[in-house]
Scaffold this motif. Structure first.
Motif, PDB file in Angstrom:
ATOM      1  N   SER A   1      -7.060  12.259   7.208  1.00 59.61           N
ATOM      2  CA  SER A   1      -6.308  12.059   5.970  1.00 59.61           C
ATOM      3  C   SER A   1      -5.779  10.623   5.857  1.00 59.61           C
ATOM      4  N   TYR A   2      -5.963   9.825   6.916  1.00 59.01           N
ATOM      5  CA  TYR A   2      -5.584   8.416   6.886  1.00 59.01           C
ATOM      6  C   TYR A   2      -6.798   7.577   6.510  1.00 59.01           C
ATOM      7  N   LYS A   3      -6.547   6.503   5.763  1.00 57.25           N
ATOM      8  CA  LYS A   3      -7.614   5.541   5.474  1.00 57.25           C
ATOM      9  C   LYS A   3      -7.396   4.315   6.342  1.00 57.25           C
ATOM     10  N   LYS A   4      -8.523   3.779   6.821  1.00 60.47           N
ATOM     11  CA  LYS A   4      -8.430   2.723   7.825  1.00 60.47           C
ATOM     12  C   LYS A   4      -9.079   1.449   7.320  1.00 60.47           C
ATOM     13  N   PHE A   5      -8.494   0.306   7.643  1.00 56.62           N
ATOM     14  CA  PHE A   5      -9.127  -0.971   7.317  1.00 56.62           C
ATOM     15  C   PHE A   5      -8.871  -1.970   8.443  1.00 56.62           C
ATOM     16  N   HIS A   6      -9.930  -2.701   8.799  1.00 65.57           N
ATOM     17  CA  HIS A   6      -9.872  -3.622   9.926  1.00 65.57           C
ATOM     18  C   HIS A   6     -10.126  -5.051   9.450  1.00 65.57           C
ATOM     19  N   ILE A   7      -9.278  -5.995   9.859  1.00 68.62           N
ATOM     20  CA  ILE A   7      -9.484  -7.406   9.479  1.00 68.62           C
ATOM     21  C   ILE A   7      -9.322  -8.299  10.711  1.00 68.62           C
ATOM     22  N   LYS A   8     -10.215  -9.291  10.777  1.00 68.13           N
ATOM     23  CA  LYS A   8     -10.110 -10.296  11.839  1.00 68.13           C
ATOM     24  C   LYS A   8      -9.752 -11.633  11.222  1.00 68.13           C
ATOM     25  N   ASN A   9      -8.974 -12.400  11.955  1.00 71.56           N
ATOM     26  CA  ASN A   9      -8.644 -13.759  11.538  1.00 71.56           C
ATOM     27  C   ASN A   9      -9.216 -14.690  12.607  1.00 71.56           C
ATOM     28  N   PRO A  10     -10.457 -15.154  12.395  1.00 69.40           N
ATOM     29  CA  PRO A  10     -11.132 -15.908  13.451  1.00 69.40           C
ATOM     30  C   PRO A  10     -10.411 -17.213  13.818  1.00 69.40           C
ATOM     31  N   SER A  11      -9.655 -17.788  12.896  1.00 66.96           N
ATOM     32  CA  SER A  11      -9.027 -19.075  13.188  1.00 66.96           C
ATOM     33  C   SER A  11      -7.948 -18.949  14.252  1.00 66.96           C
ATOM     34  N   CYS A  12      -7.441 -17.734  14.452  1.00 63.25           N
ATOM     35  CA  CYS A  12      -6.358 -17.565  15.429  1.00 63.25           C
ATOM     36  C   CYS A  12      -6.684 -16.483  16.454  1.00 63.25           C
ATOM     37  N   GLY A  13      -7.686 -15.644  16.166  1.00 62.50           N
ATOM     38  CA  GLY A  13      -8.022 -14.561  17.082  1.00 62.50           C
ATOM     39  C   GLY A  13      -7.291 -13.267  16.776  1.00 62.50           C
ATOM     40  N   ASP A  14      -6.591 -13.223  15.658  1.00 67.50           N
ATOM     41  CA  ASP A  14      -5.902 -11.990  15.272  1.00 67.50           C
ATOM     42  C   ASP A  14      -6.924 -10.929  14.882  1.00 67.50           C
ATOM     43  N   ASP A  15      -6.658  -9.715  15.306  1.00 72.00           N
ATOM     44  CA  ASP A  15      -7.593  -8.616  15.083  1.00 72.00           C
ATOM     45  C   ASP A  15      -6.760  -7.361  14.836  1.00 72.00           C
ATOM     46  N   ILE A  16      -6.677  -6.951  13.575  1.00 76.35           N
ATOM     47  CA  ILE A  16      -5.711  -5.908  13.200  1.00 76.35           C
ATOM     48  C   ILE A  16      -6.398  -4.767  12.450  1.00 76.35           C
ATOM     49  N   THR A  17      -6.050  -3.549  12.816  1.00 79.77           N
ATOM     50  CA  THR A  17      -6.497  -2.369  12.075  1.00 79.77           C
ATOM     51  C   THR A  17      -5.260  -1.668  11.520  1.00 79.77           C
ATOM     52  N   VAL A  18      -5.333  -1.321  10.244  1.00 80.56           N
ATOM     53  CA  VAL A  18      -4.212  -0.629   9.608  1.00 80.56           C
ATOM     54  C   VAL A  18      -4.695   0.717   9.092  1.00 80.56           C
ATOM     55  N   GLN A  19      -3.876   1.718   9.252  1.00 81.23           N
ATOM     56  CA  GLN A  19      -4.157   3.053   8.730  1.00 81.23           C
ATOM     57  C   GLN A  19      -3.026   3.448   7.800  1.00 81.23           C
ATOM     58  N   THR A  20      -3.386   3.995   6.653  1.00 80.83           N
ATOM     59  CA  THR A  20      -2.348   4.460   5.736  1.00 80.83           C
ATOM     60  C   THR A  20      -2.659   5.881   5.290  1.00 80.83           C
ATOM     61  N   LYS A  21      -1.602   6.628   5.074  1.00 79.29           N
ATOM     62  CA  LYS A  21      -1.746   7.974   4.531  1.00 79.29           C
ATOM     63  C   LYS A  21      -0.980   8.024   3.208  1.00 79.29           C
ATOM     64  N   VAL A  22      -1.729   8.285   2.142  1.00 75.38           N
ATOM     65  CA  VAL A  22      -1.113   8.319   0.812  1.00 75.38           C
ATOM     66  C   VAL A  22      -1.174   9.746   0.282  1.00 75.38           C
ATOM     67  N   THR A  23      -0.034  10.257  -0.146  1.00 77.54           N
ATOM     68  CA  THR A  23       0.023  11.587  -0.735  1.00 77.54           C
ATOM     69  C   THR A  23       0.681  11.496  -2.105  1.00 77.54           C
ATOM     70  N   GLU A  24      -0.057  11.917  -3.104  1.00 76.76           N
ATOM     71  CA  GLU A  24       0.439  11.901  -4.485  1.00 76.76           C
ATOM     72  C   GLU A  24       1.095  10.572  -4.869  1.00 76.76           C
ATOM     73  N   GLY A  25       0.389   9.485  -4.576  1.00 77.57           N
ATOM     74  CA  GLY A  25       0.847   8.167  -5.001  1.00 77.57           C
ATOM     75  C   GLY A  25       1.935   7.547  -4.152  1.00 77.57           C
ATOM     76  N   VAL A  26       2.299   8.210  -3.039  1.00 79.36           N
ATOM     77  CA  VAL A  26       3.335   7.675  -2.166  1.00 79.36           C
ATOM     78  C   VAL A  26       2.737   7.388  -0.779  1.00 79.36           C
ATOM     79  N   ILE A  27       3.077   6.222  -0.250  1.00 83.04           N
ATOM     80  CA  ILE A  27       2.598   5.867   1.095  1.00 83.04           C
ATOM     81  C   ILE A  27       3.458   6.605   2.110  1.00 83.04           C
ATOM     82  N   GLU A  28       2.889   7.671   2.635  1.00 84.18           N
ATOM     83  CA  GLU A  28       3.654   8.562   3.492  1.00 84.18           C
ATOM     84  C   GLU A  28       3.765   8.001   4.908  1.00 84.18           C
ATOM     85  N   ASP A  29       2.690   7.357   5.350  1.00 83.58           N
ATOM     86  CA  ASP A  29       2.711   6.844   6.723  1.00 83.58           C
ATOM     87  C   ASP A  29       1.837   5.596   6.822  1.00 83.58           C
ATOM     88  N   VAL A  30       2.241   4.703   7.724  1.00 87.03           N
ATOM     89  CA  VAL A  30       1.474   3.483   7.980  1.00 87.03           C
ATOM     90  C   VAL A  30       1.399   3.290   9.491  1.00 87.03           C
TER      91      VAL A  30
END
Ligand code: ZN
Length: 142
Positions: A29-58
């Motif tokens: 029920s969570y949606k996932k998105f992964h982004i890398k920032n090659p200039s610094c080596g940052d590598d982050i994945t975020v998951q969000t759960k949205v229910t009826e237009g409200v961000i329930e969890d991050v």
């Protein structure tokens, strides 16, 4: 260093050392998105759960510099419980602030305000925005 800058630095270090909402969950029920920032080596994945237009969890996980990792924690706290439509306003306001453009200082962005100083360091703009961009992508279709 001014008191305000010192306070901001403390908030950033606190989120870096004790990140909130860190660790991904195995839940479709969570949606996932992964982004890398090659200039610094940052590598982050975020998951969000949205229910009826409200961000329930991050959730977030990954590796990177103190700005990137702490901002993922701040982002998760800021967006949790917000409506998607409110979050969209916060995203553009936050990006404007980070890029040194005009922004609404009265809009409630929680601790995200501590990154206002990043505008003076263009090389770190990407660091302060990767987690937010991942979150934005993950709620895009909601
Ligand atoms: Zn970085």
């Amino acid at each position: 260093m001014s008191d305000l800058k010192n306070l901001y630095r403390q908030v950033i270090m606190d989120h870096y050392k004790t990140p909130r909402n860190k660790g991904l969950v195995d839940d479709a029920s969570y949606k996932k998105f992964h982004i890398k920032n090659p200039s610094c080596g940052d590598d982050i994945t975020v998951q969000t759960k949205v229910t009826e237009g409200v961000i329930e969890d991050v959730k977030h996980d990954g590796t990177g510099c103190s700005i990137c990792c702490s901002s993922a924690s701040v982002m998760s706290e800021t967006l949790k419980g917000k409506k998607v439509i409110e979050a969209e306003g916060i995203f553009s306001n936050y990006y404007n602030m980070i890029k040194g453009k005009e922004y609404d200082a009265d809009l409630d962005m929680g601790d995200a305000i501590v990154y206002s100083g990043v505008a003076s360091f263009p090389a770190r703009v990407k660091c302060a925005t990767v987690a937010w961009q991942a979150a934005e992508e993950s709620i895009k279709d909601e």
